[in-house]
Design a protein around this motif. Structure first.
Motif, PDB file in Angstrom:
ATOM      1  N   LYS A  96       0.839  -1.204   0.000  1.00  0.00           N
ATOM      2  CA  LYS A  96       0.000   0.000   0.000  1.00  0.00           C
ATOM      3  C   LYS A  96       0.876   1.256   0.000  1.00  0.00           C
ATOM      4  O   LYS A  96       0.571   2.231  -0.695  1.00  0.00           O
ATOM      5  CB  LYS A  96      -0.934  -0.002   1.212  1.00  0.00           C
ATOM      6  N   ILE A  99       2.282   1.559  -3.462  1.00  0.00           N
ATOM      7  CA  ILE A  99       1.264   1.955  -4.445  1.00  0.00           C
ATOM      8  C   ILE A  99       0.977   3.457  -4.352  1.00  0.00           C
ATOM      9  O   ILE A  99       0.733   4.112  -5.369  1.00  0.00           O
ATOM     10  CB  ILE A  99      -0.014   1.109  -4.253  1.00  0.00           C
ATOM     11  N   TYR A 102       3.693   4.853  -6.270  1.00  0.00           N
ATOM     12  CA  TYR A 102       3.500   4.461  -7.677  1.00  0.00           C
ATOM     13  C   TYR A 102       2.457   5.359  -8.346  1.00  0.00           C
ATOM     14  O   TYR A 102       2.671   5.853  -9.459  1.00  0.00           O
ATOM     15  CB  TYR A 102       3.057   3.000  -7.682  1.00  0.00           C
ATOM     16  N   THR A 103       1.324   5.575  -7.672  1.00  0.00           N
ATOM     17  CA  THR A 103       0.247   6.392  -8.244  1.00  0.00           C
ATOM     18  C   THR A 103       0.703   7.836  -8.438  1.00  0.00           C
ATOM     19  O   THR A 103       0.423   8.454  -9.469  1.00  0.00           O
ATOM     20  CB  THR A 103      -0.995   6.352  -7.341  1.00  0.00           C
ATOM     21  N   VAL A 110      -4.516   2.341  -8.412  1.00  0.00           N
ATOM     22  CA  VAL A 110      -4.500   0.895  -8.181  1.00  0.00           C
ATOM     23  C   VAL A 110      -5.430   0.569  -7.012  1.00  0.00           C
ATOM     24  O   VAL A 110      -5.196   0.993  -5.875  1.00  0.00           O
ATOM     25  CB  VAL A 110      -3.078   0.387  -7.858  1.00  0.00           C
ATOM     26  N   LEU A 137       3.565  -4.126 -11.572  1.00  0.00           N
ATOM     27  CA  LEU A 137       3.007  -2.770 -11.624  1.00  0.00           C
ATOM     28  C   LEU A 137       3.843  -1.854 -12.527  1.00  0.00           C
ATOM     29  O   LEU A 137       3.294  -1.028 -13.264  1.00  0.00           O
ATOM     30  CB  LEU A 137       2.909  -2.185 -10.210  1.00  0.00           C
TER      31      LEU A 137
END
Length: 216
Positions: A96, A99, A102-103, A110, A137
């Motif tokens: 988490k 992510i 990542y976002t 995601v 990812l």
């Protein structure tokens, strides 16, 4: 003479050694370089407040902004290399955190679902699963041409199943496995810890990756 177990042990040792080195670098970035930069940042803030000449005060303010941005980049890099929460809070919390990064980096949302009761797994298995999910990812960001993806963790008594899906442009799996070493590396990493990685994909219909690991 069967050399496969020996080859597997050597590959596992190389990957484990590599991961230990990555972990050391991540800690050095976060605890060493990051902390030193933060000390410089707080010192520059004090200097900026004490300066009366407008031009020098503006210059000090610019230096503060640059230091603050550099500190943030160092923290993000350390998190990407080896998230501290992987050891303390477990795989799902670490994913988490990753992510979120990542976002903000790729602009891809995601969705995360965590079903069942999370079991304790070894550090070696945790970092392997994290790396395989991370690679999946990153591949979505590089090749899928989509803005949304999902990852589902299913914890069962004897098995952990992770499904990563996107509705992007898809690809020919066999061809891609020969061209993209990252896909082959995902399967190899899972094989080394007794798990599996199965990739489904069709042109214009997206990609689904199923990762499974026996739990004992």
């Amino acid at each position: 003479m069967n050399t496969q177990p020996l080859k597997k042990n050597i590959s596992s040792y190389i990957i484990q050694t590599h991961e230990e080195e990555i972990k050391r670098i991540a800690m050095e970035l976060h605890e060493g370089v990051g902390q030193s930069l933060y000390s410089l940042f707080t010192g520059m803030q004090l200097i900026e407040k004490a300066i009366e000449q407008p031009a020098m005060k503006s210059y000090a303010g610019d230096m503060n902004q640059l230091l603050e941005k550099t500190i943030q980049e160092i923290r993000l890099l350390a998190l990407e290399l080896h998230p501290p929460s992987l050891t303390t809070l477990g795989l799902v919390s670490a994913m988490k955190s990753y992510i979120n990064l990542y976002t903000s980096t790729y602009g891809i949302e995601v969705g995360v679902e965590n079903l069942g009761v999370e079991s304790q797994i070894s550090d070696r298995d945790s970092i392997t699963l994290f790396r395989v999910c991370q690679e999946a990812l990153v591949n979505i960001a590089r090749y899928a041409d989509t803005t949304k993806a999902s990852i589902i963790f299913k914890w069962k008594k004897s098995r952990l199943l992770i499904m990563i899906k996107d509705s992007g442009k898809g690809f020919e799996v066999e061809t891609a496995m020969n061209k993209l070493s990252g896909l082959a590396a995902m399967s190899e990493r899972m094989h080394l810890i007794g798990g599996k990685c199965i990739i489904y994909s069709k042109i214009d219909e997206g990609t689904s990756i199923e990762i499974s690991l026996p739990l004992y």
